[in-house]
Design a protein around this motif. Structure first.
Motif, PDB file in Angstrom:
ATOM      1  N   LEU A  52      35.915  45.069  38.009  1.00 46.54           N
ATOM      2  CA  LEU A  52      36.806  44.749  39.118  1.00 46.54           C
ATOM      3  C   LEU A  52      36.202  43.671  40.016  1.00 46.54           C
ATOM      4  O   LEU A  52      36.904  42.785  40.498  1.00 46.54           O
ATOM      5  CB  LEU A  52      37.122  46.010  39.927  1.00 46.54           C
ATOM      6  CG  LEU A  52      37.911  47.064  39.168  1.00 46.54           C
ATOM      7  CD1 LEU A  52      38.182  48.285  40.030  1.00 46.54           C
ATOM      8  CD2 LEU A  52      39.242  46.508  38.684  1.00 46.54           C
ATOM      9  N   GLY A  53      34.874  43.753  40.218  1.00 48.87           N
ATOM     10  CA  GLY A  53      34.201  42.732  41.014  1.00 48.87           C
ATOM     11  C   GLY A  53      34.288  41.367  40.357  1.00 48.87           C
ATOM     12  O   GLY A  53      34.470  40.349  41.031  1.00 48.87           O
ATOM     13  N   THR A  54      34.192  41.343  39.027  1.00 54.15           N
ATOM     14  CA  THR A  54      34.305  40.082  38.288  1.00 54.15           C
ATOM     15  C   THR A  54      35.689  39.476  38.484  1.00 54.15           C
ATOM     16  O   THR A  54      35.829  38.270  38.690  1.00 54.15           O
ATOM     17  CB  THR A  54      34.042  40.318  36.788  1.00 54.15           C
ATOM     18  OG1 THR A  54      32.724  40.846  36.624  1.00 54.15           O
ATOM     19  CG2 THR A  54      34.172  39.025  35.993  1.00 54.15           C
ATOM     20  N   PHE A  55      36.689  40.327  38.432  1.00 58.36           N
ATOM     21  CA  PHE A  55      38.067  39.864  38.653  1.00 58.36           C
ATOM     22  C   PHE A  55      38.180  39.227  40.034  1.00 58.36           C
ATOM     23  O   PHE A  55      38.734  38.140  40.191  1.00 58.36           O
ATOM     24  CB  PHE A  55      39.017  41.056  38.504  1.00 58.36           C
ATOM     25  CG  PHE A  55      40.417  40.790  38.963  1.00 58.36           C
ATOM     26  CD1 PHE A  55      40.906  41.369  40.118  1.00 58.36           C
ATOM     27  CD2 PHE A  55      41.253  39.962  38.236  1.00 58.36           C
ATOM     28  CE1 PHE A  55      42.201  41.130  40.543  1.00 58.36           C
ATOM     29  CE2 PHE A  55      42.562  39.716  38.658  1.00 58.36           C
ATOM     30  CZ  PHE A  55      43.026  40.304  39.820  1.00 58.36           C
ATOM     31  N   GLN A  56      37.622  39.891  41.037  1.00 56.65           N
ATOM     32  CA  GLN A  56      37.730  39.370  42.407  1.00 56.65           C
ATOM     33  C   GLN A  56      36.835  38.160  42.633  1.00 56.65           C
ATOM     34  O   GLN A  56      37.176  37.287  43.424  1.00 56.65           O
ATOM     35  CB  GLN A  56      37.414  40.482  43.404  1.00 56.65           C
ATOM     36  CG  GLN A  56      38.524  41.503  43.456  1.00 56.65           C
ATOM     37  CD  GLN A  56      38.260  42.639  44.430  1.00 56.65           C
ATOM     38  OE1 GLN A  56      38.822  43.703  44.286  1.00 56.65           O
ATOM     39  NE2 GLN A  56      37.421  42.443  45.406  1.00 56.65           N
TER      40      GLN A  56
END
Lengths: 96, 160
Positions: free
Chosen positions: B153-157
């Motif tokens: 999820l952090g990568t997406f953001q």
């Protein structure tokens, strides 16, 4: 903005204290946003999603979506987990 | 040694990969748990250092999480990216739960813990849950799953 954050922090403390009366403990940190930590045996046996659900229900009852944005996170921990966290934080922090 | 934000981000991806490798190796669950936490810490430092280069939070994941601003996301931006309100709520809730999973269990000093010591410690900390097989292996899997959710999820953001 600072005044709004203070107001929300005070309300959050009140709301959480009502939902989690003593011997449960509430700790708030107002730094950037508002962080909360609730220590309660009610979280025993609950997985993280259940804890998030429980806390979110409480917050959604008492705050507007705009006010909720000031509350970064409220974590729910059992007394054992809180003791562990406290022990970890009491140690001298290492440098970067 | 200075670490720019991008370095922290790339290292978080490296560390989670290494944590999974250690888990699969079968004899290094304690180190895998520690490394998974380091992956998360790197991710949070990446987000934090994009905003502010100082690190008062040390290894306090909760404070680092807040300082990273990972939950301070612009809902309108996610909406423009095609996410519905329900999807955004689920996205934030998933991050919240994953942070709970890591925060409840991980500590920086696990780098000193032997397999047996960490196994005993986690049994006490998690309330002696009914777990089939190796208790430490199962806790490792749970921490890894949570760390992976956070990294994904952090990568997406990060790329928004």
């Amino acid at each position: 903005m600072a005044a709004l954050k203070s107001k929300i922090a005070r309300t959050l403390k009140t709301v959480l204290s009502e939902e989690f009366p003593p011997p449960d403990r509430i700790r708030l940190i107002v730094e950037g946003g508002i962080i909360g930590m609730v220590t309660s045996s009610r979280f025993q046996g609950l997985d993280s999603l259940d804890r998030v659900d429980l806390i979110q229900k409480i917050l959604n009852k008492s705050f507007t979506p705009l006010e909720r944005q000031q509350i970064q996170i409220v974590v729910g921990v059992t007394p054992d987990e809180a003791t562990f966290y406290g022990a970890v934080q009491a140690r001298r922090p290492s440098k970067n | 040694m200075d670490f720019p934000p991008e370095h922290y981000f790339e290292t978080s991806l490296e560390r989670i990969r290494q944590a999974w490798y250690l888990y699969s190796e079968g004899r290094s669950y304690a180190l895998s748990i520690y490394t998974a936490g380091v992956a998360v810490e790197c991710l949070l430092r990446a987000f934090k250092s994009r905003r502010n280069q100082t690190f008062d939070e040390r290894h306090d994941l909760l404070k680092l999480f807040v300082a990273s601003g990972l939950l301070n996301i612009d809902r309108a931006l996610l909406s423009r990216r095609g996410m519905s309100d329900a999807q955004i709520d689920r996205h934030l809730k998933t991050i919240d739960a994953a942070i709970h999973d890591i925060f409840r269990i991980w500590a920086n000093r696990y780098r000193y813990a032997s397999e047996d010591r960490l196994r005993s410690h986690l049994k006490r900390l998690t309330g002696y849950q009914r777990i089939r097989g190796d208790y430490l292996k199962e806790q490792n899997r749970r921490v890894l799953d949570a760390a992976q959710i956070l990294i994904d999820l952090g990568t997406f953001q990060w790329r928004l």
